[in-house]
Structure formats: structure tokens, C-alpha cells
Scaffold this motif. Structure first.
Motif: not given
Length: 335
Positions: A167-179, A188-195, A321-327
């Protein structure tokens, strides 16, 4: 060493595993958006639940599939160590490394607590927490061994970490574009939150080489926590089971092999060609193991009782993901 009779028992199942792994790689080649490991899990689910193959999987295929689900996964974990260089990790800086380790601890505790709230049965809470906080199915297998959990009972946790990692492969790039995240922040977000390491690569490469390089190093900090977390999980298992008989080793042999592989990679003595071959073999072994684990999942039963596992997994991953994004926003310079 296996005897000829043992090899004859293993052959049908291993042949089925080989066909499934090949099919998984072909699917990935045709549709790059389908990760090999996800394809392996799905093929395993189909093989274990379609009447004809399911009968074979429960019969003549069973010994070979069981071998793949347990032994191949452990061999893959050993080879995973060849991706971890302590020199690369030190390059992050000790503050960043310490905070990523703290995030691993937070992710494990939060996921365990959420899974308990959703009343996941048996050891599933610990296994899902390990998979989500460290390195996916590798951590599920290591902690299961430290806590003497049978391989077939790791199937649902393995499926959950694979689901959310995909799910992360599709969702995180979309989140990155939105933010409007920078490539380094996204990495950093990807490395800290994807399994899984492969899922990290598939996700981070969408933002370019800088994002990919940082994502892999951050991920490897989490991977390095495989040994201490499995040892702590084993200690807790011993404390809870005191006086009930024999216990598995605190650090299973294949986790010790993982640490030896980390030391070997850090030494720099292995040429890049050997590391590339090892990485390819690791993906094959993990695909074989995930096919075997997928076969053991009863979809009818999962449909009846698996809702809490899916819900707990999605809530946990969203929190991670929220914690990794803050970090990521705090640690990665803007620009």
C-alpha cells in the motif's frame, strides 16, 4: 543431509514453490507496480484456497511448502544482513540514528497496543508489531523463532505487513505530492515507515536517486534492530513461560548469521557482484517463503475473523507514517 526418500517427499512442493516464484517475477516484469513479494503472497493465497491446488497443497506439496515457509525465510534473513553496512548507518549521524531507533521502539509499542485493543489472537500482536516496526516478514520470522511460534501461525502477520508495505508504494508518493515534500524528506519518511527493504526501494525511487539513497540507509537502521528486538522478545517469552520446559535460544542461529553478514558487509571485503547476487537470492528466498505462508492462510476463515487484523494493521501503519513524517520534517533540512 536429506535422504533420497526425504527429497522425494519434498520435490512436489518445492517444484510448486519454484513455479510460483517464477510466476511472481514474471508478473513483476510485466507490471512493475506489482512487487514480487506481493505477487508471491497472492499466489500462495490462491494455491491454498482454490479446491484443486488446495488439496495438493495439503497433501503431496505440504512438506516442500513447509520447508520453504520456514527454512527459506531464515536463509533470506541471513542474506539480508549483507545489505547492512554500519559505515553507511554511521553516516546519518548519531542523533538521527538514535531518533530512528526511538521511532522503532515507539512503532513496536504502539502497534502492539493497537493489536491488543483489536483483540488479535495468540502471538499475532507481537509478530505484527515486529514486522511493522523493523523489517516486515523478516522480523516476523525472527521474533516467531525467538518465541517458538509455529511457522503456520505467522501467515496472517506476514500477510498484513506485506499488504501495508505494498500500500505504501502507492500511497506515500501521493502524500508527498500533496504535502510538497523534498526528495530527501520523502526518502527519510519512506525509510522510516515502509516495512520491507524491497518495498522501500520501490517507493523511494519514485522521487529520484537522492531520496532512494537516504531511504535505504534509514531503513537499514531499522533492519539492524532485528537482533536486539528478537532477543528481547525471546527474553519476555522465557519470563512468561518459566518452568514450562525447554526454550528456544534468545538469539536464533539464523539471527546470529544475520549479524555475521552485517559484519562481513561492513568490512568491505565482498565485491559488489557478490552483493548483487546475494540480494537477488534473498528476494527469491523471501518470495518462496511468502508463497508458502500464503498457502497456509484460509481465506474463508480470514474473511470471518481477519477484520480486526486488517483494521489494526491499517491504524498502526497510519500512526507509524505520521510519526515518521514528523521525524523527517524535523531532521531533514528544507530545500
Amino acid at each position: 543431509m536429506p535422504q533420497p526418500a526425504d527429497l522425494r517427499k519434498l520435490a512436489p512442493g518445492l517444484a510448486a514453490v519454484a513455479v510460483a516464484v517464477l510466476a511472481g517475477f514474471l508478473l513483476h516484469r510485466v507490471a512493475a507496480g506489482i512487487p514480487v513479494l506481493t505477487a508471491a503472497v497472492v499466489l500462495g493465497l490462491l494455491a491454498g484456497n482454490i479446491p484443486g491446488p488446495a488439496a495438493l497443497a495439503a497433501g503431496s506439496w505440504r512438506p516442500g511448502i513447509a520447508l520453504a515457509a520456514k527454512r527459506f525465510l531464515r536463509l533470506g534473513i541471513v542474506l539480508l544482513g549483507l545489505k547492512v553496512s554500519l559505515v553507511d548507518i554511521a553516516g546519518l549521524g548519531w542523533i538521527s540514528v538514535g531518533l530512528v531507533i526511538a521511532l522503532v521502539g515507539f512503532s513496536f509499542a504502539a502497534t502492539w497496543f493497537i493489536c491488543r485493543l483489536f483483540r488479535l489472537p495468540g502471538e499475532e500482536s507481537v509478530l505484527v508489531a515486529a514486522g511493522f516496526s523493523i523489517c516486515g516478514v523478516s522480523a516476523v520470522g525472527a521474533v516467531a523463532a525467538a518465541r517458538a511460534v509455529p511457522a503456520e501461525r505467522t501467515a496472517v502477520p506476514a500477510a498484513m505487513v506485506t499488504l501495508c508495505g505494498t500500500l505504501a508504494i502507492a500511497v506515500l508518493p501521493l502524500l508527498s505530492g500533496m504535502l510538497g515534500l523534498s526528495p530527501d524528506t520523502f526518502g527519510f519518511l519512506t525509510g522510516a515507515s515502509v516495512h520491507d527493504v524491497g518495498q522501500v526501494v520501490a517507493t523511494a525511487q519514485t522521487a529520484g536517486p537522492a531520496a532512494l539513497a537516504l531511504a535505504v540507509v534509514v531503513k537499514l537502521v531499522r533492519v539492524l534492530m532485528l537482533a536486539p528486538v528478537s532477543a528481547l522478545a525471546g527474553l519476555d517469552h522465557r519470563r512468561r513461560s518459566e518452568g514450562t520446559g525447554t526454550y528456544p535460544p534468545l538469539v536464533p542461529l539464523f539471527v546470529a548469521g544475520f549479524l555475521a553478514a552485517v559484519a562481513l558487509r561492513t568490512s568491505g571485503v565482498l565485491p559488489s557482484g557478490v552483493l548483487d547476487v546475494a540480494a537477488g537470492l534473498q528476494e527469491v528466498l523471501f518470495a518462496a517463503a511468502l508463497f508458502g505462508l500464503g498457502v497456509s492462510v484460509n481465506l474463508r476463515q480470514l474473511a470471518r475473523t481477519g477484520g480486526p487484523a486488517v483494521a489494526a494493521s491499517l491504524v498502526s501503519w497510519s500512526l507509524i507514517v505520521s510519526g515518521a513524517l514528523i521525524l523527517a520534517v524535523l531532521l531533514v533540512p528544507a530545500g
